[in-house]
Each structure stands twice: as structure tokens, then as C-alpha cells.
Design an enzyme around this catalytic site. Structure first.
Site, PDB file in Angstrom:
ATOM      1  N   ALA A   1       0.818  -1.217   0.000  1.00 29.59           N
ATOM      2  CA  ALA A   1       0.000   0.000   0.000  1.00 29.59           C
ATOM      3  C   ALA A   1       0.850   1.266   0.000  1.00 29.59           C
ATOM      4  O   ALA A   1       0.450   2.289  -0.561  1.00 29.59           O
ATOM      5  CB  ALA A   1      -0.930  -0.011   1.206  1.00 29.59           C
TER       6      ALA A   1
ATOM      7  N   SER B   1      -2.457  -3.958   0.939  1.00 24.01           N
ATOM      8  CA  SER B   1      -1.267  -4.785   1.199  1.00 24.01           C
ATOM      9  C   SER B   1      -1.690  -6.200   1.565  1.00 24.01           C
ATOM     10  O   SER B   1      -2.631  -6.385   2.353  1.00 24.01           O
ATOM     11  CB  SER B   1      -0.482  -4.229   2.389  1.00 24.01           C
TER      12      SER B   1
ATOM     13  N   CYS C   1       4.100   1.781  12.390  1.00 24.98           N
ATOM     14  CA  CYS C   1       5.020   2.634  11.620  1.00 24.98           C
ATOM     15  C   CYS C   1       5.455   3.843  12.424  1.00 24.98           C
ATOM     16  O   CYS C   1       6.430   4.485  12.087  1.00 24.98           O
ATOM     17  CB  CYS C   1       4.352   3.104  10.325  1.00 24.98           C
TER      18      CYS C   1
HETATM   19  N1  PMP Z   1      -2.021   2.186   4.792  1.00 24.02           N
HETATM   20  C1  PMP Z   1      -2.505   1.694   5.934  1.00 24.02           C
HETATM   21  C2  PMP Z   1      -3.859   2.133   6.390  1.00 24.02           C
HETATM   22  C3  PMP Z   1      -1.763   0.791   6.678  1.00 24.02           C
HETATM   23  O1  PMP Z   1      -2.245   0.321   7.830  1.00 24.02           O
HETATM   24  C4  PMP Z   1      -0.488   0.413   6.215  1.00 24.02           C
HETATM   25  C5  PMP Z   1       0.383  -0.546   7.004  1.00 24.02           C
HETATM   26  N2  PMP Z   1       0.574  -0.181   8.332  1.00 24.02           N
HETATM   27  C6  PMP Z   1      -0.039   0.944   5.008  1.00 24.02           C
HETATM   28  C7  PMP Z   1      -0.836   1.827   4.325  1.00 24.02           C
HETATM   29  C8  PMP Z   1       1.297   0.592   4.445  1.00 24.02           C
HETATM   30  O2  PMP Z   1       1.376  -0.755   4.096  1.00 24.02           O
HETATM   31  P1  PMP Z   1       2.757  -1.397   3.699  1.00 24.02           P
HETATM   32  O3  PMP Z   1       3.693  -1.104   4.817  1.00 24.02           O
HETATM   33  O4  PMP Z   1       2.446  -2.842   3.548  1.00 24.02           O
HETATM   34  O5  PMP Z   1       3.185  -0.769   2.418  1.00 24.02           O
END
Ligand code: PMP
Length: 350
Positions: A75, A172, A295
Site C-alpha cells: 500500500a 497490502s 510505523c
Molecule cells: N495504509 C494503511 C492504512 C496501513 O495500515 C499500512 C500498514 N501499516 C499501510 C498503508 C502501508 O502498508 P505497507 O507497509 O504494507 O506498504
């Protein structure tokens, strides 16, 4: 011994790989290793597997045609792709860091909000607004604007996703029991200008050798998620209720997320404690929970999401996010809540 995943309550940061997903991926990590763009037998086999997965992802989100799905690394990529292609997009202050920080960097305009309610100004023709917030579980309906991108990472495979009004969407695999590093970008009409140059992969939409095992895993995860969506959703509702009932009498406790939240995510701010300390104490007791999004949980500044909602910084620092999944049991949920109550009492009397 009990399944350790029973005590894992951090599914919003990632989910364990489903055994069936692993089984589906293994041949593409072993003997079927061909490059999906090669014309020989091994290449064609990979290509077919990718096409099959594309159909399964399209089915999960209700896309009209598999060609509307472009495979990505996750994502984060889809979110950045959209914002790079649409510098005029308006962005909500609740977005995941992969939108929020990009929007800060590129100076996108912010959608005004009142608490969790988001206003769409008449001049906001291009908008990025997530479907389910990863920290609080808040659900927003896709607004009717000319071009809408929605980050459905916390929604796809968990709750029914409405595609009406949606031009682009990111997700994702690892949030729905698939592998990390694989994702999909839904493009209703056509993909935006490519972020990456370097080859004619994905019909020229995205350069880079396809991650065939990851894509196969995403497809299988999508198939399983679609089949079990209603059961898993009910399970999340039940388990969440167990936690809420058990926590019922705790003082100085505030539920975040506003009036409509995903049952998969429970965000609670507790007065007089620090979220990270609670997370560490719960970890010692064998429970995995989170203080905010994974994150941002290494950052000392309070969450931009809770800030946008108007939660005072002091209270935001005392936040714990509990996120549910299919291996959680009612017993583990009860034990989690009881441990949380005891830990809170201990920390508050320190
Ligand atoms: N958008 C949202 C709402 C998410 O929860 C996350 C993952 N924490 C992401 C984007 C990013 O996903 P990825 O780290 O797999 O690229």
C-alpha cells in the site's frame, strides 16, 4: 501448548501468514521460478499464476475486471503513486504515514475536519481518503468526488469495501494473512503515470520483475478472505466485545475513533499512563498490542491521527491499540483485558 497467535492482538500492523497461503506460494519459490515476462514454459506458468491471482484480488474488492488490478510492493507504493500522479489531490489528516508524509513533503492541501468528521470542500475534485483508519479503526464512506483514491489496507478482506465513487485504491497482502512486500493498486479507468521506469511489466503500468510468489500469496489470501469475511467479521465483533466488557469499569478510559469504527481495531487512551509502557508490560505477559501504528511506534511525538481528532497530547500518549484476528480466542481476549486492568492499576500507583 496454546497457539501463540491467540495472544497476538496487533493484526493492524501485520497478520501471520495463513498456512494455505504458504502452500500456494511454495511452488513459485521452488521449481516454478520463471520470470512472468519470459515467453518460455516456466515464464508462462508464472504469468498464468499472476493472472489467476489478479482475478482473485479483483473478486475480493468487487472490481469489474481483473485488468483494473496492478500488483505493487504494498500500500505504501500505491499511496505514493497516487499522490505523485495527482499533485492537486486533497488529503485527509488521518491518513497513514505513506500518504500523510508524502502530502506534507509535496504540500498537498488538507481536507478540513471536525473531530472524526471530514468535510469535502466543493473545490476538492481530487481526494485521498482512507476507508478504515489504521490507528483508530474509524470508517469513512468514499465521498462522491471526481477522482477519489482510497487506502483500503485496513478494510480489504475484513469488511465489505464499497467501490462506488472510487477511482484508485491501495492495499497490502500482509494485512490479510498474505506475505509482506506484496500489494495491489486498483485503477478503475487507467493507471496513473508510472512511478518506476524500467520495463514493460504490468502492461507498462509498473516496471520491475513481478514478485510471483508474493502475488500468488496475495491472490490466495484474497480468496480465503472473501470466503470467510462474514465469519471473521463476527468473530472480531465477539472478541472485541469480550475485551470491552472486561474493561468496562476502568476509570479514565477513552475510546478513540468516533461513532463508526471497524470491529477489528480498538484504540483506547488511558489517563495517567504512557502507552509504550503498557505495551512493554503486556509484552512481558505474552500479549502483543501496539501503542499507535507500528510505523510510528518508535517515534516519541504523539500520533498525528489522534492529534487531528482533537485528542489532547497527554491523553494521546496513553493510547493502546488492540487489533483482532482469527486466531484470537475469547479466553485470550478476557485474559488480555484482565492483564491490562492489573497493569494499569500497578502503573497508576507507582
Ligand atoms: N495504509 C494503511 C492504512 C496501513 O495500515 C499500512 C500498514 N501499516 C499501510 C498503508 C502501508 O502498508 P505497507 O507497509 O504494507 O506498504
Amino acid at each position: 501448548m496454546a497457539n501463540p497467535a491467540e495472544r497476538y492482538f496487533d493484526h493492524a500492523s501485520t497478520t501471520p501468514l495463513d498456512e494455505r497461503v504458504l502452500e500456494a506460494m511454495l511452488p513459485y519459490l521452488r521449481e516454478s521460478f520463471g520470470n512472468a515476462n519470459s515467453i518460455h514454459e516456466l515464464g508462462r506458468r508464472s504469468h498464468q499464476a499472476v493472472d489467476h491471482a489478479r482475478g482473485l484480488v479483483a473478486d475480493l474488492i468487487g472490481a469489474e475486471d481483473p485488468s483494473q488490478i496492478v500488483f505493487t510492493s504494498g500500500a505504501t507504493e500505491g499511496n505514493n503513486w497516487f499522490l505523485c500522479a495527482y499533485p492537486d489531490a486533497w488529503v485527509s489528516r488521518f491518513e497513514h504515514a505513506s500518504i500523510f508524509e508524502r502530502a506534507q513533503h509535496d504540500k498537498h492541501r488538507w481536507l478540513p475536519n471536525h473531530g472524526y468528521e471530514i468535510e469535502i470542500p466543493a473545490e476538492a475534485e481530487t481526494v485521498s481518503l482512507m476507508l478504515v483508519n489504521n490507528e483508530t479503526g474509524t470508517i469513512w464512506d468514499p465521498p462522491a468526488v471526481e477522482i477519489l483514491h482510497t487506502d483500503m489496507t485496513q478494510a480489504a478482506g475484513k469488511i465489505p469495501v464499497p467501490l462506488d465513487n472510487v477511482s484508485f485504491a491501495s492495499l497490502s497482502a500482509h494485512k490479510l494473512y498474505g506475505p509482506k512486500g506484496a500489494g495491489a493498486f486498483y485503477c478503475r479507468d487507467f493507471p496513473p503515470e508510472s512511478l518506476l521506469y524500467g520495463g514493460e511489466h504490468e502492461g507498462g503500468a509498473r516496471a520491475g520483475t513481478l514478485n510471483v510468489p508474493g502475488i500468488v500469496g496475495l491472490g490466495e489470501a484474497a480468496r480465503i478472505a472473501k470466503d470467510s469475511l462474514a465469519d471473521n467479521l463476527q468473530h472480531a465483533i465477539d472478541i472485541r466485545n469480550v475485551v470491552l466488557e472486561e474493561l468496562g469499569s476502568v476509570s479514565g478510559m477513552h475510546l478513540n475513533g468516533g461513532p463508526r469504527t471497524s470491529p477489528y481495531i480498538l484504540s483506547i487512551s488511558f489517563e495517567g499512563v504512557v502507552g509504550e509502557t503498557l505495551v512493554i508490560e503486556m509484552d512481558k505477559l505474552g500479549f502483543a498490542v501496539s501503542s499507535a501504528s507500528a510505523c510510528s511506534s518508535h517515534s516519541s511525538s504523539p500520533s498525528h491521527v489522534l492529534g487531528a481528532a482533537g485528542v489532547p497530547a497527554d491523553l494521546a500518549r496513553g493510547t493502546v491499540r488492540i487489533s483482532f484476528g482469527k486466531a484470537n480466542t475469547a479466553e485470550a481476549a478476557q485474559e488480555l483485558a484482565r492483564s491490562l486492568v492489573t497493569t494499569l492499576k500497578n502503573l497508576r500507583t507507582l
